[in-house]
Design a protein around this motif. Structure first.
Motif, PDB file in Angstrom:
ATOM      1  N   SER A 150       1.267 -20.544   4.402  1.00  0.00           N
ATOM      2  CA  SER A 150       0.849 -19.769   5.685  1.00  0.00           C
ATOM      3  C   SER A 150       0.171 -20.360   6.840  1.00  0.00           C
ATOM      4  CB  SER A 150       0.389 -18.588   5.032  1.00  0.00           C
ATOM      5  OG  SER A 150      -0.979 -18.902   4.757  1.00  0.00           O
ATOM      6  N   GLY A 174       1.181 -14.966  -2.210  1.00  0.00           N
ATOM      7  CA  GLY A 174       0.561 -15.031  -0.973  1.00  0.00           C
ATOM      8  C   GLY A 174       0.760 -16.240   0.099  1.00  0.00           C
ATOM      9  N   GLY A 175      -0.151 -16.896   0.631  1.00  0.00           N
ATOM     10  CA  GLY A 175      -0.184 -17.897   1.507  1.00  0.00           C
ATOM     11  C   GLY A 175       0.196 -19.164   1.023  1.00  0.00           C
ATOM     12  N   TYR A 177       0.907 -14.361   6.022  1.00  0.00           N
ATOM     13  CA  TYR A 177       0.194 -13.717   4.917  1.00  0.00           C
ATOM     14  C   TYR A 177       0.839 -14.558   3.778  1.00  0.00           C
ATOM     15  CZ  TYR A 177      -2.318 -10.358   7.616  1.00  0.00           C
ATOM     16  OH  TYR A 177      -2.893 -10.022   8.574  1.00  0.00           O
TER      17      TYR A 177
END
Length: 124
Positions: free
Chosen positions: A52, A100-101, A30
Motif C-alpha cells: 500500500s 492488509g497493506g 489499505y
C-alpha cells in the motif's frame, strides 16, 4: 472489494504489455495487491506484489522483465511485462492481500479478493 483486470491480448515474442488492475475506491490505500498468472494446465503462480505504500516485490522467475506500479488516484495497479516469452501465456489475475497493506509471500492462500482475470497470449 472489486477488482477488474484489463490489458491482455495477443502479443508476439519479444513484445510488451501493460496490464491494469482497477480496484474499488480506497482499496489501494489499505491493501497490497498481488499479480498471479495461470498457464494452461498449470497451477496459479504469483509473479509480483505492491504494498500500500508502493514497495514492489517480484518472483525470481520473472525478475527483470516485470515492473509493478500503482496510481492511487485512479485506484489502479499496473503490471508492465517486457520481452514476453511464449511461457508467459496464461490468464493474469490481481488480488488483495489478506492481511492488509504489506506484501505477503506470493501464494494464493495469502490473498482473498480476486478479479476475473485477463488473457495474455504470446505467440508468433
Amino acid at each position: 472489494v472489486q477488482l477488474v483486470e484489463s490489458g491482455g491480448g495477443l502479443v508476439q515474442p519479444g513484445g510488451s504489455l501493460r496490464l491494469s488492475c482497477t480496484a474499488s475506491a480506497f482499496v489501494l490505500d489499505y491493501y497490497a495487491i498481488g499479480w498471479f498468472r495461470q498457464a494452461p494446465g498449470k497451477e496459479r503462480e504469483g509473479v509480483s506484489c505492491i504494498s500500500s505504500d508502493g514497495a514492489a516485490y517480484y518472483d525470481d522467475s520473472v525478475k527483470g522483465r516485470l515492473t509493478i506500479f500503482s496510481d492511487n488516484a485512479k485506484n489502479t495497479v499496473y503490471l508492465q511485462i517486457f520481452n514476453l516469452e511464449p511461457e508467459d501465456t496464461g490468464v493474469y489475475y490481481c488480488a488483495t492481500a489478506r492481511e492488509g497493506g504489506r506484501c505477503p509471500v506470493l501464494a494464493q492462500y495469502e490473498y482473498d479478493y480476486w478479479g476475473q482475470g485477463t488473457q495474455v497470449t504470446v505467440s508468433s
